[in-house]
Motif scaffolding. Structure first.
Motif, PDB file in Angstrom:
ATOM      1  N   GLY A  41       2.086 -59.805 136.564  1.00 45.50           N
ATOM      2  CA  GLY A  41       1.447 -59.570 135.192  1.00 45.50           C
ATOM      3  C   GLY A  41       1.139 -61.137 135.141  1.00 45.50           C
ATOM      4  O   GLY A  41       1.458 -61.636 133.924  1.00 45.50           O
ATOM      5  N   MET A  42       0.839 -61.798 136.233  1.00 41.53           N
ATOM      6  CA  MET A  42       0.011 -62.554 135.686  1.00 41.53           C
ATOM      7  C   MET A  42      -1.598 -62.662 135.606  1.00 41.53           C
ATOM      8  O   MET A  42      -2.278 -61.874 136.441  1.00 41.53           O
ATOM      9  CB  MET A  42       0.472 -64.082 137.017  1.00 41.53           C
ATOM     10  N   GLU A  43      -2.049 -63.828 134.178  1.00 43.31           N
ATOM     11  CA  GLU A  43      -3.552 -63.783 134.139  1.00 43.31           C
ATOM     12  C   GLU A  43      -4.219 -63.540 135.177  1.00 43.31           C
ATOM     13  O   GLU A  43      -3.579 -65.514 135.765  1.00 43.31           O
ATOM     14  CB  GLU A  43      -3.658 -64.005 132.537  1.00 43.31           C
ATOM     15  N   VAL A  44      -5.556 -63.384 135.765  1.00 40.85           N
ATOM     16  CA  VAL A  44      -5.678 -63.946 137.198  1.00 40.85           C
ATOM     17  C   VAL A  44      -7.941 -63.893 137.014  1.00 40.85           C
ATOM     18  O   VAL A  44      -8.031 -63.393 135.794  1.00 40.85           O
ATOM     19  CB  VAL A  44      -5.859 -63.692 138.247  1.00 40.85           C
ATOM     20  N   TYR A  45      -8.451 -64.777 137.498  1.00 37.28           N
ATOM     21  CA  TYR A  45      -9.780 -64.961 136.987  1.00 37.28           C
ATOM     22  C   TYR A  45     -10.390 -65.048 138.425  1.00 37.28           C
ATOM     23  O   TYR A  45     -10.139 -65.735 139.389  1.00 37.28           O
ATOM     24  CB  TYR A  45     -10.445 -66.865 136.687  1.00 37.28           C
ATOM     25  N   TYR A  95      -5.902 -55.514 137.459  1.00 37.37           N
ATOM     26  CA  TYR A  95      -6.311 -54.332 136.709  1.00 37.37           C
ATOM     27  C   TYR A  95      -6.392 -54.906 134.989  1.00 37.37           C
ATOM     28  O   TYR A  95      -6.254 -56.093 134.524  1.00 37.37           O
ATOM     29  CB  TYR A  95      -4.641 -53.901 136.285  1.00 37.37           C
ATOM     30  N   LEU A  96      -7.838 -54.198 134.464  1.00 35.45           N
ATOM     31  CA  LEU A  96      -7.459 -54.758 133.131  1.00 35.45           C
ATOM     32  C   LEU A  96      -6.908 -53.942 132.201  1.00 35.45           C
ATOM     33  O   LEU A  96      -6.146 -52.979 132.217  1.00 35.45           O
ATOM     34  CB  LEU A  96      -8.926 -53.907 132.851  1.00 35.45           C
ATOM     35  N   VAL A  97      -6.676 -54.847 131.281  1.00 34.32           N
ATOM     36  CA  VAL A  97      -5.120 -55.266 130.289  1.00 34.32           C
ATOM     37  C   VAL A  97      -5.746 -55.591 129.037  1.00 34.32           C
ATOM     38  O   VAL A  97      -6.944 -56.003 128.936  1.00 34.32           O
ATOM     39  CB  VAL A  97      -3.546 -55.141 131.134  1.00 34.32           C
ATOM     40  N   SER A  98      -5.231 -54.734 127.980  1.00 35.59           N
ATOM     41  CA  SER A  98      -5.232 -54.994 126.385  1.00 35.59           C
ATOM     42  C   SER A  98      -4.077 -55.981 126.343  1.00 35.59           C
ATOM     43  O   SER A  98      -3.072 -55.256 126.023  1.00 35.59           O
ATOM     44  CB  SER A  98      -5.382 -54.476 125.181  1.00 35.59           C
ATOM     45  N   ARG A 129       3.723 -50.407 132.843  1.00 32.33           N
ATOM     46  CA  ARG A 129       3.461 -51.216 134.351  1.00 32.33           C
ATOM     47  C   ARG A 129       4.103 -52.426 133.505  1.00 32.33           C
ATOM     48  O   ARG A 129       4.738 -53.836 134.427  1.00 32.33           O
ATOM     49  CB  ARG A 129       2.268 -51.380 134.934  1.00 32.33           C
ATOM     50  N   PHE A 130       3.297 -53.932 132.559  1.00 31.45           N
ATOM     51  CA  PHE A 130       3.290 -54.836 131.833  1.00 31.45           C
ATOM     52  C   PHE A 130       4.479 -54.717 130.507  1.00 31.45           C
ATOM     53  O   PHE A 130       4.019 -53.969 129.907  1.00 31.45           O
ATOM     54  CB  PHE A 130       2.024 -54.904 131.769  1.00 31.45           C
ATOM     55  N   LYS A 131       4.637 -55.144 130.358  1.00 25.07           N
ATOM     56  CA  LYS A 131       5.918 -55.520 128.621  1.00 25.07           C
ATOM     57  C   LYS A 131       4.525 -55.712 128.235  1.00 25.07           C
ATOM     58  O   LYS A 131       3.746 -57.033 128.007  1.00 25.07           O
ATOM     59  CB  LYS A 131       6.662 -56.314 128.988  1.00 25.07           C
ATOM     60  N   ASP A 132       5.118 -55.185 127.125  1.00 31.80           N
ATOM     61  CA  ASP A 132       3.904 -55.415 126.159  1.00 31.80           C
ATOM     62  C   ASP A 132       2.823 -55.422 125.895  1.00 31.80           C
ATOM     63  O   ASP A 132       2.296 -56.044 125.421  1.00 31.80           O
ATOM     64  CB  ASP A 132       4.724 -55.775 125.210  1.00 31.80           C
ATOM     65  N   VAL A 133       2.508 -55.123 126.921  1.00 36.25           N
ATOM     66  CA  VAL A 133       0.783 -54.937 127.541  1.00 36.25           C
ATOM     67  C   VAL A 133       0.282 -53.502 127.846  1.00 36.25           C
ATOM     68  O   VAL A 133       0.537 -53.066 128.136  1.00 36.25           O
ATOM     69  CB  VAL A 133       0.295 -55.537 129.046  1.00 36.25           C
TER      70      VAL A 133
END
Length: 239
Positions: free
Chosen positions: A51-55, A60-63, A88-92
């Motif tokens: 659940g960490m934003e990665v570059y 996984y594509l999320v909003s 999968r991810f809280k509130d995402v």
């Protein structure tokens, strides 16, 4: 060469479940081949398993935030809706696509997350393989699937439409090895006259795999060319 460098090719990526596009091309930002940018008002990002934003990493594509067109549920299947998109991810919002995101905000879609193939412990999206295949002269279209392999877990099978010759098949294998590494060398490269596609033109890898492995096909009502499945099912699996 498409458009002779005179016509911009506008990509989009979204879904009927949001009645819109998370990602799109925009005239306000310089375009890059096969890449997209955030759609207007969208908070698209890429998260890893934790659940960490990665570059610059396949994940996984999320909003991260909702948009006005988000569906609020599925008719009489609210549990399925919550499980599919919000568990999968809280509130995402989890969209189910495999993607990469650059530091300057460009996205590259690599296919559905459930299409990802794991070869000898290494993951690869079918789009990555198909992009390499389409750079081979004599190939017009392709589809890549993973099939069970006793040693590697899964092996790649590549189907292509184009010139039917051993030279093209060998070139496809070589291009994949050059682009992705020898560990992703396909077990087979198979010429076909057609690939199953929807009426909107989308190639259905799920049906390619089911037909090849003689698994239940499920719903095929939306196929433009159901006869393509019989051709794939008749392919000799030996060798």
């Amino acid at each position: 060469d498409l458009g002779s460098s005179m016509v911009p090719i506008a990509n989009i990526s979204g879904g009927t479940d949001i009645i819109g596009c998370f990602l799109a091309s925009t005239p306000a930002i310089p375009m890059r081949p096969r890449c997209l940018y955030r759609g207007l008002g969208m908070h698209a990002s890429v998260y890893n398993e934790n659940g960490m934003e990665v570059y610059d990493e396949v994940a996984y594509l999320v909003s991260k935030k909702p948009c006005p067109s988000f569906t609020r549920g599925l008719w009489k299947q609210n549990d399925k809706y919550l499980d599919s998109y919000w568990s999968r991810f809280k509130d995402v919002w989890f969209h189910g696509d495999w993607a990469t995101m650059s530091h300057d905000g460009y996205f590259y879609i690599l296919g559905r997350a459930d299409d990802v193939i794991k070869v000898a412990g290494k993951r690869v999206g079918p789009n990555e393989v198909e992009d390499a295949v389409l750079r081979v002269h004599g190939v017009r279209e392709s589809a890549c699937i993973g099939v069970p392999d006793e040693i590697k877990g899964e092996s790649l099978i590549v189907f292509y439409i184009g010139d039917k010759s051993s030279e093209v098949s060998n070139a496809v294998k070589q291009k994949i090895e050059e682009s992705l590494g020898r560990s992703f060398s396909p077990k087979k490269v198979i010429w076909v006259s057609s690939l199953p596609r929807t009426r909107s033109g989308k190639i259905m890898r799920r049906l390619v795999k089911s037909a090849y492995l003689h698994l239940p096909l499920g719903d095929t009502n939306n196929l433009e060319n159901p006869e393509s499945l019989a051709e794939i099912a008749a392919i000799d699996k030996g060798g």
